[in-house]
Write an enzyme that holds these catalytic residues in place. Structure first.
Site, PDB file in Angstrom:
ATOM      1  N   GLN A 140       2.002  -6.023  -3.105  1.00  0.00           N
ATOM      2  CA  GLN A 140       2.568  -6.125  -1.755  1.00  0.00           C
ATOM      3  C   GLN A 140       3.884  -5.338  -1.646  1.00  0.00           C
ATOM      4  OE1 GLN A 140       1.421  -9.564  -3.110  1.00  0.00           O
ATOM      5  NE2 GLN A 140      -0.476  -8.572  -2.541  1.00  0.00           N
ATOM      6  N   LYS A 185       1.920   2.114  -5.017  1.00  0.00           N
ATOM      7  CA  LYS A 185       2.474   1.542  -6.250  1.00  0.00           C
ATOM      8  C   LYS A 185       1.544   1.801  -7.431  1.00  0.00           C
ATOM      9  CE  LYS A 185       2.479  -2.467  -4.298  1.00  0.00           C
ATOM     10  NZ  LYS A 185       2.092  -2.109  -2.919  1.00  0.00           N
ATOM     11  N   ASP A 226       0.812  -1.227   0.000  1.00  0.00           N
ATOM     12  CA  ASP A 226       0.000   0.000   0.000  1.00  0.00           C
ATOM     13  C   ASP A 226       0.838   1.267   0.000  1.00  0.00           C
ATOM     14  OD1 ASP A 226      -2.263  -1.613   0.087  1.00  0.00           O
ATOM     15  OD2 ASP A 226      -2.307  -1.605   2.279  1.00  0.00           O
ATOM     16  N   GLY A 231      -4.632  -4.293  -3.720  1.00  0.00           N
ATOM     17  CA  GLY A 231      -5.609  -3.287  -4.119  1.00  0.00           C
ATOM     18  C   GLY A 231      -4.840  -2.033  -4.464  1.00  0.00           C
ATOM     19  N   HIS A 232      -4.875  -1.652  -5.725  1.00  0.00           N
ATOM     20  CA  HIS A 232      -4.119  -0.485  -6.170  1.00  0.00           C
ATOM     21  C   HIS A 232      -5.088   0.626  -6.549  1.00  0.00           C
ATOM     22  CE1 HIS A 232      -0.815  -3.174  -6.027  1.00  0.00           C
ATOM     23  NE2 HIS A 232      -1.114  -3.823  -7.140  1.00  0.00           N
TER      24      HIS A 232
HETATM   25  P1  GDP Z   1      -0.732   0.259  -3.578  1.00  0.00           P
HETATM   26  O1  GDP Z   1      -1.348  -1.015  -3.103  1.00  0.00           O
HETATM   27  O2  GDP Z   1       0.724   0.323  -3.293  1.00  0.00           O
HETATM   28  O3  GDP Z   1      -1.054   0.540  -5.014  1.00  0.00           O
HETATM   29  O4  GDP Z   1      -1.380   1.432  -2.707  1.00  0.00           O
HETATM   30  P2  GDP Z   1      -2.933   1.608  -2.320  1.00  0.00           P
HETATM   31  O5  GDP Z   1      -3.691   2.080  -3.492  1.00  0.00           O
HETATM   32  O6  GDP Z   1      -3.436   0.398  -1.625  1.00  0.00           O
HETATM   33  O7  GDP Z   1      -2.825   2.720  -1.197  1.00  0.00           O
HETATM   34  C1  GDP Z   1      -2.269   3.983  -1.457  1.00  0.00           C
HETATM   35  C2  GDP Z   1      -3.327   5.070  -1.185  1.00  0.00           C
HETATM   36  O8  GDP Z   1      -2.719   6.327  -1.138  1.00  0.00           O
HETATM   37  C3  GDP Z   1      -4.377   5.185  -2.277  1.00  0.00           C
HETATM   38  O9  GDP Z   1      -5.592   5.558  -1.697  1.00  0.00           O
HETATM   39  C4  GDP Z   1      -3.834   6.311  -3.175  1.00  0.00           C
HETATM   40  O10 GDP Z   1      -4.850   6.989  -3.899  1.00  0.00           O
HETATM   41  C5  GDP Z   1      -3.230   7.208  -2.155  1.00  0.00           C
HETATM   42  N1  GDP Z   1      -2.068   8.007  -2.593  1.00  0.00           N
HETATM   43  C6  GDP Z   1      -1.037   7.669  -3.429  1.00  0.00           C
HETATM   44  N2  GDP Z   1      -0.107   8.644  -3.466  1.00  0.00           N
HETATM   45  C7  GDP Z   1      -0.569   9.613  -2.644  1.00  0.00           C
HETATM   46  C8  GDP Z   1      -0.041  10.875  -2.212  1.00  0.00           C
HETATM   47  O11 GDP Z   1       1.051  11.296  -2.584  1.00  0.00           O
HETATM   48  N3  GDP Z   1      -0.802  11.574  -1.324  1.00  0.00           N
HETATM   49  C9  GDP Z   1      -2.007  11.149  -0.861  1.00  0.00           C
HETATM   50  N4  GDP Z   1      -2.674  11.914  -0.014  1.00  0.00           N
HETATM   51  N5  GDP Z   1      -2.518   9.983  -1.237  1.00  0.00           N
HETATM   52  C10 GDP Z   1      -1.810   9.208  -2.100  1.00  0.00           C
HETATM   53  P1  IMO Z   2      -0.897  -4.201  -2.164  1.00  0.00           P
HETATM   54  O1  IMO Z   2      -0.476  -4.798  -3.464  1.00  0.00           O
HETATM   55  C1  IMO Z   2      -0.923  -4.503   2.189  1.00  0.00           C
HETATM   56  C2  IMO Z   2      -1.000  -8.549   3.892  1.00  0.00           C
HETATM   57  C3  IMO Z   2      -2.253  -8.961   4.608  1.00  0.00           C
HETATM   58  C4  IMO Z   2      -1.668  -9.912   5.642  1.00  0.00           C
HETATM   59  C5  IMO Z   2      -0.541 -10.601   4.863  1.00  0.00           C
HETATM   60  C6  IMO Z   2      -0.933 -11.961   4.294  1.00  0.00           C
HETATM   61  O2  IMO Z   2      -2.186  -3.479  -2.221  1.00  0.00           O
HETATM   62  O3  IMO Z   2       0.213  -3.406  -1.555  1.00  0.00           O
HETATM   63  P2  IMO Z   2      -2.462 -12.709   2.251  1.00  0.00           P
HETATM   64  O4  IMO Z   2      -3.924 -12.488   1.990  1.00  0.00           O
HETATM   65  O5  IMO Z   2      -1.570 -12.181   1.176  1.00  0.00           O
HETATM   66  O6  IMO Z   2      -2.158 -14.137   2.601  1.00  0.00           O
HETATM   67  O7  IMO Z   2      -2.162 -11.862   3.592  1.00  0.00           O
HETATM   68  O8  IMO Z   2      -0.203  -9.722   3.825  1.00  0.00           O
HETATM   69  N1  IMO Z   2      -1.213  -8.058   2.502  1.00  0.00           N
HETATM   70  C7  IMO Z   2      -1.148  -6.777   2.140  1.00  0.00           C
HETATM   71  N2  IMO Z   2      -0.967  -5.665   2.885  1.00  0.00           N
HETATM   72  N3  IMO Z   2      -1.032  -4.422   0.845  1.00  0.00           N
HETATM   73  C8  IMO Z   2      -1.197  -5.527   0.095  1.00  0.00           C
HETATM   74  O9  IMO Z   2      -1.184  -5.497  -1.252  1.00  0.00           O
HETATM   75  C9  IMO Z   2      -1.299  -6.779   0.742  1.00  0.00           C
HETATM   76  N4  IMO Z   2      -1.476  -8.045   0.319  1.00  0.00           N
HETATM   77  C10 IMO Z   2      -1.404  -8.825   1.399  1.00  0.00           C
HETATM   78  O10 IMO Z   2      -2.906  -7.875   5.205  1.00  0.00           O
HETATM   79  O11 IMO Z   2      -1.081  -9.171   6.684  1.00  0.00           O
HETATM   80 MG    MG Z   3      -2.876  -1.620  -1.813  1.00  0.00          MG
END
Ligand code: GDP
Ligand code: IMO
Ligand code: MG
Length: 410
Positions: free
Chosen positions: A225, A16, A13, A40-41
């Protein structure tokens, strides 16, 4: 010709999705190589939010070839919903621009049952998985009983493998996990319907990548991840079941290491983690709450609140080493606005370094020099500690809320 890999430098999270979407502009092909719909991206384009779980985060740009590699575990129902959702909104118009590896493994209903039942039985000691069946699917892959797309395409093979697996899983579900057993017929029929819809996307993606790279196409590998969730190099056993580190790109997309020129680590300007496991810089009081709400730190997949803390330089430096990062994209700097002081964990025996905070909004900045002096000092200090060039500073979720310092494709 640079091919670029984007790797999470923390516990996932990191943002990416935003960075992959941004870099996709300069790529011809965007590849997801591991994980499944535990990921979840979030992408924000023209004010519109999209959450992707399986489809590479290049899908919102026209004419990019999107590949789901052999190392991804695919829940076909989730994939179909994602395709449908994107098509409804005018994306993914050309079906030839999405390819799924024939070697990618399928998440089956018993994988989800086993994942969820085990977590329930673990009680307080649970890993906090996403419950999407990720671990059990990778287990079957390594145990050589998994079902791949290529197996699904062959009716006889699929039937035999599924029958065998269901017999075995039902015994385990009933006797050990005290769970409901599953019915072969209904799973068989459901998956045959998935096959009919997904068949056209299935390809030998490693060969395709080989040819395209040879022809000079630019490839972006977008991981799921993060390094600290990697099964080999993360905070085991509180990890996911795949390789989220750079080595995963080679094995899970089927390319050689010399095909990757840039390895960009994505890191938040602070730290978050979902699920159980160690978190040395975690903030449980008001500061943690401020990060959680200002950063909207709620999981894009499960909606769970993310645990929040200061920047863990020990973990991030480790990620730089394990992956051989060539650059760092620093995200969510805007979320640190309003803190009087900001801490960086320097050594594992907590040794805090304290820096001055800032309180003016920074999301409109175009250049690093537009930032308050204390914000500039904070990011430069992180760069110094990581001994890795900052290539990008993200100051908001949208494409244009980005200070690009060096484009890795150029
Ligand atoms: P990922 O799994 O690495 O793709 O990240 P996620 O989407 O799960 O979580 C990142 C969150 O931060 C999302 O809600 C993005 O929209 C948000 N985000 C990304 N870059 C920025 C930033 O520079 N500032 C803020 N406020 N939010 C951001
Ligand atoms: P993105 O791609 C954050 C965490 C889960 C749990 C552990 C194992 O959005 O960055 P699993 O279901 O993979 O067996 O869970 O890994 N986890 C993540 N945490 N971002 C993710 O993906 C994750 N995918 C798995 O919360 O702690
Ligand atoms: Mg994510």
């Amino acid at each position: 010709m640079a091919n670029v890999a984007v790797i999470g430098a923390q516990w996932g999270d990191e943002g990416k999705g935003k960075v992959v979407d941004l870099f996709s502009r300069d790529a011809d092909i965007v590849v997801r190589f591991q994980g499944g719909n535990n990921a979840g991206h979030t992408l924000v384009v023209d004010g519109e939010k999209t959450v992707l779980h399986l489809i590479p985060s290049g899908a919102l740009h026209p004419n990019k070839l999107c590949i789901i590699g052999n190392g991804v575990v695919v829940d076909p129902q989730v994939l179909l919903e994602e395709i449908r959702g994107l098509k409804e909104r005018g994306y993914l118009k050309d079906d030839s621009l999405l390819k799924i590896s024939e070697q990618a493994h399928l998440i089956m209903p018993y994988h989800k049952s086993v994942d969820q039942a085990r977590e329930r039985l673990r009680g307080k000691g649970k890993i906090g998985t996403t419950g999407r069946g990720i671990g059990p699917t990778y287990e079957d892959k390594v145990a050589r009983v998994g079902i791949r797309f290529v197996d699904l395409l062959d009716e006889k093979t699929f039937k035999e493998k599924l029958k065998h697996n269901i017999e075995e899983k039902n015994i385990y579900l009933k006797a050990i996990l005290k769970e409901k057993t599953l019915d072969f017929r209904s799973i068989y029929e459901t998956y045959c319907r998935y096959r009919d819809t997904l068949e056209g996307y299935v390809a030998d993606t490693a060969l395709l990548l080989h040819r395209e790279i040879k022809a000079g196409k630019k490839v972006l590998f977008g991981g799921a991840q993060g390094t600290l969730l990697d099964v080999d190099h993360g905070t085991y056993p509180f990890v996911t079941s795949s390789n989220a580190v750079i080595g995963g790109v080679c094995t899970r997309a089927g390319i050689g290491p010399r095909s990757i020129q840039e390895i960009i680590g994505i890191s938040k300007a602070y730290t978050t983690r979902v699920g159980s496991g160690p978190f040395p810089t975690e903030l449980t009081g008001a500061e943690g709450e401020k990060l959680k709400y200002d950063g909207d730190e709620f999981g894009a997949t499960t909606g769970r609140p993310r645990r929040c803390g200061w920047f863990d330089a020990v973990g991030a430096r480790y990620a730089v080493r394990i992956n051989g990062m060539t650059g760092i994209a620093l995200t969510k700097l805007d979320v640190l606005t309003g803190f009087k002081t900001i801490k960086i964990l320097e050594q594992a025996e907590p040794a805090w370094e304290e820096l001055e905070g800032w309180d003016t909004q920074i999301s409109g900045a175009k250049e690093l020099s537009d930032l308050p002096a204390s914000a500039q000092r904070y990011v430069r200090r992180l760069e110094e500690i990581l001994e890795t060039e900052l290539v990008l500073v993200s100051i908001g979720p949208s494409r244009d809320q980005t200070i690009m310092l060096r484009n890795p494709f150029r």
